[in-house]
Design an enzyme around this catalytic site. Structure first.
Site, short mmCIF file in Angstrom:
data_model
loop_
_atom_site.label_atom_id
_atom_site.label_comp_id
_atom_site.label_asym_id
_atom_site.label_seq_id
_atom_site.Cartn_x
_atom_site.Cartn_y
_atom_site.Cartn_z
N GLY A 1 -1.36 -6.83 -3.67
CA GLY A 1 -1.82 -5.45 -3.53
C GLY A 1 -0.93 -4.55 -4.35
N LYS B 1 8.90 7.18 12.93
CA LYS B 1 7.60 6.74 12.45
C LYS B 1 6.54 7.50 13.23
CE LYS B 1 5.88 3.47 9.64
NZ LYS B 1 6.41 3.01 8.36
P1 NAD Z 1 -1.55 -3.44 0.02
O1 NAD Z 1 -2.52 -3.23 1.14
O2 NAD Z 1 -1.74 -2.67 -1.23
O3 NAD Z 1 -1.52 -4.99 -0.39
C1 NAD Z 1 -1.58 -6.02 0.52
C2 NAD Z 1 -2.30 -7.17 -0.16
O4 NAD Z 1 -2.25 -8.30 0.71
C3 NAD Z 1 -3.77 -6.87 -0.42
O5 NAD Z 1 -4.11 -7.26 -1.73
C4 NAD Z 1 -4.49 -7.73 0.62
O6 NAD Z 1 -5.76 -8.15 0.20
C5 NAD Z 1 -3.53 -8.90 0.74
N1 NAD Z 1 -3.67 -9.67 1.97
C6 NAD Z 1 -3.99 -9.26 3.20
N2 NAD Z 1 -4.01 -10.30 4.06
C7 NAD Z 1 -3.67 -11.39 3.34
C8 NAD Z 1 -3.51 -12.75 3.65
N3 NAD Z 1 -3.74 -13.22 4.88
N4 NAD Z 1 -3.14 -13.60 2.65
C9 NAD Z 1 -2.93 -13.15 1.40
N5 NAD Z 1 -3.09 -11.86 1.05
C10 NAD Z 1 -3.45 -11.00 2.01
O7 NAD Z 1 -0.12 -3.19 0.66
P2 NAD Z 1 1.26 -2.93 -0.10
O8 NAD Z 1 1.53 -1.48 -0.14
O9 NAD Z 1 1.32 -3.75 -1.34
O10 NAD Z 1 2.29 -3.51 0.99
C11 NAD Z 1 2.41 -4.90 1.21
C12 NAD Z 1 3.40 -5.13 2.33
O11 NAD Z 1 4.65 -4.55 2.00
C13 NAD Z 1 3.01 -4.53 3.67
O12 NAD Z 1 3.50 -5.37 4.69
C14 NAD Z 1 3.77 -3.21 3.69
O13 NAD Z 1 4.01 -2.76 5.01
C15 NAD Z 1 5.05 -3.62 3.00
N6 NAD Z 1 5.77 -2.53 2.35
C16 NAD Z 1 5.17 -1.76 1.41
C17 NAD Z 1 5.88 -0.74 0.79
C18 NAD Z 1 5.25 0.11 -0.28
O14 NAD Z 1 5.97 0.85 -0.96
N7 NAD Z 1 3.94 0.04 -0.48
C19 NAD Z 1 7.21 -0.49 1.14
C20 NAD Z 1 7.82 -1.31 2.10
C21 NAD Z 1 7.08 -2.32 2.70
#
Ligand code: NAD
Length: 363
Positions: free
Chosen positions: A182, A80
């Site tokens: 998100g 990372k």
């Molecule tokens: P994103 O930033 O697009 O979405 C996150 C969402 O969570 C946003 O809409 C935000 O407003 C909301 N949020 C933040 N704090 C919050 C809270 N306290 N309560 C409710 N909602 C809240 O991120 P993403 O890409 O959708 O990823 C989401 C999670 O999944 C992260 O932890 C990320 O590390 C993990 N993840 C993502 C991927 C990927 O392909 N994008 C892959 C593996 C893991």
């Protein structure tokens, strides 16, 4: 604590500090393991409060990637990188290209991709200086945003959870509480509603909330209560450490399965979930769809092949649930053991000498 003290005993191979006065680049690349292949993991661009915070984060995330790749059956190690700074202000073409040159110096031991604070376009920029980048945009022959693929994997993982708990993988009629809609949570809502599940969501971002409601007709609830909803599945899709001492006592669900990384605040919360009779889908197993997708890009991207491979998350979870049942350990523990077992086995076969001659083999 010194850097060497911090990494001692946890198997880290290499930690690289990258500094460039001209672009103000300050980055740390952590390679946890290359036992299975080059270390792949995204670049997080974040305004850390201190260098220590950045180091702790990059080390923790790199080790997680080792397990994620191993459990997903990939020939990849774990790594990372973090760039210290506010991405909204500090990001520039020259900084990203300078960072790309540092990645190039590692000769393929580390391959980067997007993460929090970096986007597809940034990877296209990094790629101008190094081959060792994946998850680029379609314009540059890449696989595009991995989030919908992550959601697809979580959806299939949820089916494996339902089979384990309810005896059928069907999601029709199941109630699901999604925390965070998100990039991944939104796409997950699409799959769930299409499958006939009843979905309730919460999000701090009102625009994201409104988009999911309007597109999928899902219900909403308050932020503080989403994890405590009387639903079959609680799906954490926002931030980490949502299963902690305060929240675990409120849970009414039968399954915890979502895309967020580091869902459990501490390892012991995995045991506690088991004690409560709640099935936990280990985060690094169920959310590996994005990683599988960017790994596929390294082979010459084939969307259909990538999606089929992502569906295997279903089978991987079944294996982990079976091990958890047989050995009486939590699913979190079983997942780590599953990953470690594969690393051990594949490392062993790599000790068989082949016809590769070079400095290492003639020593
Ligand atoms: P994103 O930033 O697009 O979405 C996150 C969402 O969570 C946003 O809409 C935000 O407003 C909301 N949020 C933040 N704090 C919050 C809270 N306290 N309560 C409710 N909602 C809240 O991120 P993403 O890409 O959708 O990823 C989401 C999670 O999944 C992260 O932890 C990320 O590390 C993990 N993840 C993502 C991927 C990927 O392909 N994008 C892959 C593996 C893991």
């Amino acid at each position: 604590m010194s850097v060497f003290e911090r990494i001692k005993g946890d198997g880290y191979e290499q930690v690289v500090f990258c500094s460039d006065d001209h672009t103000d680049l300050r980055a740390i690349i952590a390679i946890h393991s290359t036992a299975l292949g080059p270390a792949l993991g995204g670049t997080r661009f974040f305004p850390y409060n201190s260098e220590q915070d950045a180091l702790v984060d990059v080390l923790r995330l790199a080790r997680g990637m080792t397990y994620k790749a191993a459990a997903a059956g990939l020939d990849l190690g774990g790594g990372k990188a973090v760039i210290i700074g506010d991405p909204k202000r500090a990001k520039s073409e020259e900084l990203l290209r300078s960072y790309g040159r540092f990645i190039e110096t590692l000769g393929g031991r580390y391959i980067t991709a997007e993460d929090v604070g970096t986007a597809l376009g940034d990877m296209d920029t990094v790629k101008r200086e190094t081959r060792w980048v994946t998850g680029c945009s379609h314009t540059y022959g890449g696989s595009g945003d991995p989030s919908p693929v992550t959601a697809y994997g979580v959806f299939h993982g949820m089916k494996a959870c339902c089979l384990e708990v309810f005896g059928t993988p069907e999601l029709e009629g199941r109630t699901v509480a999604v925390q965070g809609v998100g990039k991944v949570g939104y796409a997950l809502c699409g799959h769930l509603t299409e499958a006939g599940a009843k979905v309730t969501i919460a999000d701090v971002d009102v625009d994201n909330l409104a988009r999911a409601v309007s597109d999928f007709g899902v219900a909403t609830t308050d932020l503080a209560g989403i994890h405590a909803l009387d639903a079959d599945i609680f799906a954490p899709c926002a931030m980490g450490a949502v299963i902690n001492d305060d929240t675990i006592i409120d849970l009414q669900c039968k399954i915890v399965a979502g895309c967020a990384n580091n869902v459990l605040e501490r390892d012991e919360h995995g045991d506690k979930l088991m004690g409560l009779g709640i099935l936990y889908a280990p985060d690094f197993v169920i959310n590996a769809g994005g990683l599988i997708n960017v790994e596929d890009e390294l082979r010459g991207y084939d969307r259909e092949r990538a999606m089929t491979r992502v569906e295997n998350i279903y089978k991987t979870l079944q294996t982990i649930f079976a091990a958890s049942r047989e050995r009486g350990v939590s699913t979190a523990t079983a997942a780590v053991e599953h990953a470690q077992d594969r690393i051990r086995k594949i490392s062993r076969i790599r000790m068989i000498r082949t016809a590769e001659f070079g400095p290492a083999s003639i020593r």
